[in-house]
Scaffold this active site. Structure first.
Site, short mmCIF file in Angstrom:
data_model
loop_
_atom_site.label_atom_id
_atom_site.label_comp_id
_atom_site.label_asym_id
_atom_site.label_seq_id
_atom_site.Cartn_x
_atom_site.Cartn_y
_atom_site.Cartn_z
N CYS A 42 -30.67 38.70 -84.98
CA CYS A 42 -29.59 39.68 -85.08
C CYS A 42 -29.74 40.80 -84.06
CB CYS A 42 -29.54 40.26 -86.49
SG CYS A 42 -31.13 40.87 -87.10
N HIS A 140 -32.22 43.29 -90.66
CA HIS A 140 -30.93 43.01 -90.02
C HIS A 140 -30.48 44.17 -89.14
CE1 HIS A 140 -27.23 40.95 -89.33
NE2 HIS A 140 -26.49 41.90 -89.87
N ASP A 155 -20.78 42.88 -87.03
CA ASP A 155 -21.90 42.30 -87.77
C ASP A 155 -21.91 40.78 -87.59
OD1 ASP A 155 -23.78 41.48 -89.64
OD2 ASP A 155 -23.11 42.86 -91.19
#
Length: 455
Positions: A42, A140, A155
């Site tokens: 991520c 994350h 996201d």
């Protein structure tokens, strides 16, 4: 470095975009986005969506992590831990790695809780150009930034990018903080400090960087035909396709989860009907998704006011968030009425008996109805939506979410013979048949004088 990209010959982001020129593609593209898989890359997706292109690979960030590890070992004269503190075996990178990579592009990130900027950002977060969010507990990273004048939640765990209205930006940042994320504002690296003056103050100012006017726009040309399958330069239409594909996939997984569980109850459909017998159940999610509670009634491709096709509103069903959104929107309406802000006004309602008037009645999911008169030849589709959005703010008893914070919703108009016309508000833009229609008068959009019933 671009040489370390493992790139495929076909661009996944080109699907459905035609074979126009690179210049035309740049105009049509609304944002760049990357989808996260079963890995924990991520941080790569976060920095690439911040820069709006696949500028960094996992290998690039790993190089920064190894250099930081070497520097730590040198400072501690070899006493540093054997395991890296900047990247783990799954590919989860530290904030120091993110900052090192950003500095190579002229940017730094500053915690928004810094006492010198916290109040300024809380009062008006849209004056900045972008934010990155990190949760140690969730491992994350993701980006929130303005692209071509519009704010997006990028996201990588979502079905696709999510458009954020200006009113919703502050509430999204607050909700993200409440979920345990640390948020950093993206700033330009401050210029080299000059001599003289208050050096201590200058150093403090430099550590905060300079406000970024505009972060890079998405430019697909250099990457056409070289993107990985999870990398997308997206048009508005493709954003909606990704969202629909994701919701469809989620629905299938939910159905499979129900089947595995034995079926026939606990969230299954009742005999002979389309309504679920239970409101929700836990989806058995693949490795690239967070475990989540899925409400059957919130699955679909766009939220119809009449309830015919519900969709996720990006958290819009959360009571606390709705209350905050409503309060924020009411404050904006009040400021506009006092001359303290600019907003599109609900048009003045024509008097009863005025010629050329359309009386519009909208049936809501709650069973209630909204009704108002419009001038068919003067008032626009945009003003129709502004009325609906204002009503959703000013009257909580209608049972509507704050519509200005919903990604997409639609109203359905009956047309002869026996059909329906979908009028959609997606990303703040009114559309009919996929074409912008906000500037059209109601008459131009096909409304008749007299009465019109919408759902």
């Amino acid at each position: 470095s671009s040489s370390s990209h493992a790139l495929l010959p076909r661009s996944a982001g080109d699907r459905g975009s035609g074979r126009g020129s690179c210049a035309a593609m740049s105009v049509d593209v609304v944002c760049y986005w990357e989808k996260q898989g079963a890995d924990k890359l991520c941080a790569v997706h976060c920095i690439n969506t911040l820069l709006q292109g696949p500028h960094f690979s996992a290998g690039d960030l790993a190089d920064h992590a190894h250099r930081l590890d070497a520097q730590e070992r040198a400072l501690l004269q070899g006493a540093a831990p054997v395991e890296s503190s900047n990247v783990d075996a799954t590919g989860n990178f530290s904030i120091e790695v993110i900052m090192a990579a950003m500095r190579t592009r002229g940017y730094i990130c500053v915690n928004i809780e810094n006492s010198q900027i916290v109040q300024e950002i809380r009062n008006n977060p849209s004056t900045e150009a972008g934010y990155i969010c990190n949760s140690h507990a969730r491992e994350h990273w993701f980006t929130i930034r303005r692209v071509k004048g519009r704010w997006w939640n990028l996201d990588s765990l979502k079905h696709g990018p999510e458009f954020i209205g200006d009113i919703y930006l502050a509430e999204l940042l607050n909700a993200t903080r409440r979920q345990g994320f640390t948020i950093f504002v993206v700033r330009d690296v401050a210029p080299a400090l000059g001599g003289g003056g208050d050096e201590g103050g200058a150093v403090a100012e430099a550590s905060l960087g300079a406000r970024v006017e505009e972060l890079p726009d998405p430019v697909p040309g250099p990457f056409v035909g070289r993107l990985q399958a999870n990398q997308y330069f997206l048009t508005a239409a493709r954003v909606e396709e990704l969202k629909k594909e994701g919701l469809d996939r989620e629905r299938r997984e939910a159905e499979e989860a129900e089947r595995i569980a034995g079926g026939g109850g606990g969230g299954g459909f009742s005999d002979g009907g389309d309504e679920p017998s239970g409101p929700s159940f836990t989806v058995i999610a693949p490795a690239d998704k967070r475990k989540q509670e899925t409400d059957w009634k919130s699955l679909g491709a766009g939220q119809s006011l009449g309830g015919g096709g519900a969709a996720s509103a990006g958290g819009a069903d959360d009571a606390e968030l709705q209350a905050a959104l409503r309060a924020s929107a009411l404050e904006a309406v009040q400021m506009a009425g006092d001359g303290g802000g600019a907003t599109v006004a609900v048009p003045e309602e024509p008097a009863e008996g005025t010629a050329g008037v359309t009386r519009i009645q909208v049936r809501l999911p709650s069973g209630k109805r909204l009704q108002r008169r419009f001038s068919n030849g003067e008032h626009t589709v945009e003003q129709l939506f502004i009325w609906l959005e204002r009503s959703s703010v000013e009257d909580a008893s209608l049972g509507l979410p704050v519509l200005s914070a919903v990604e997409a919703y639609s109203i359905m108009k009956r047309i002869i013979p026996g059909g329906q016309m979908k009028i959609e508000r997606a990303g703040g833009i009114a559309q009919i048949g996929g074409e912008p229609a906000g500037g059209k008068t109601l008459k131009e959009a096909g409304f008749e004088t007299g009465g019109e019933a919408l759902t």
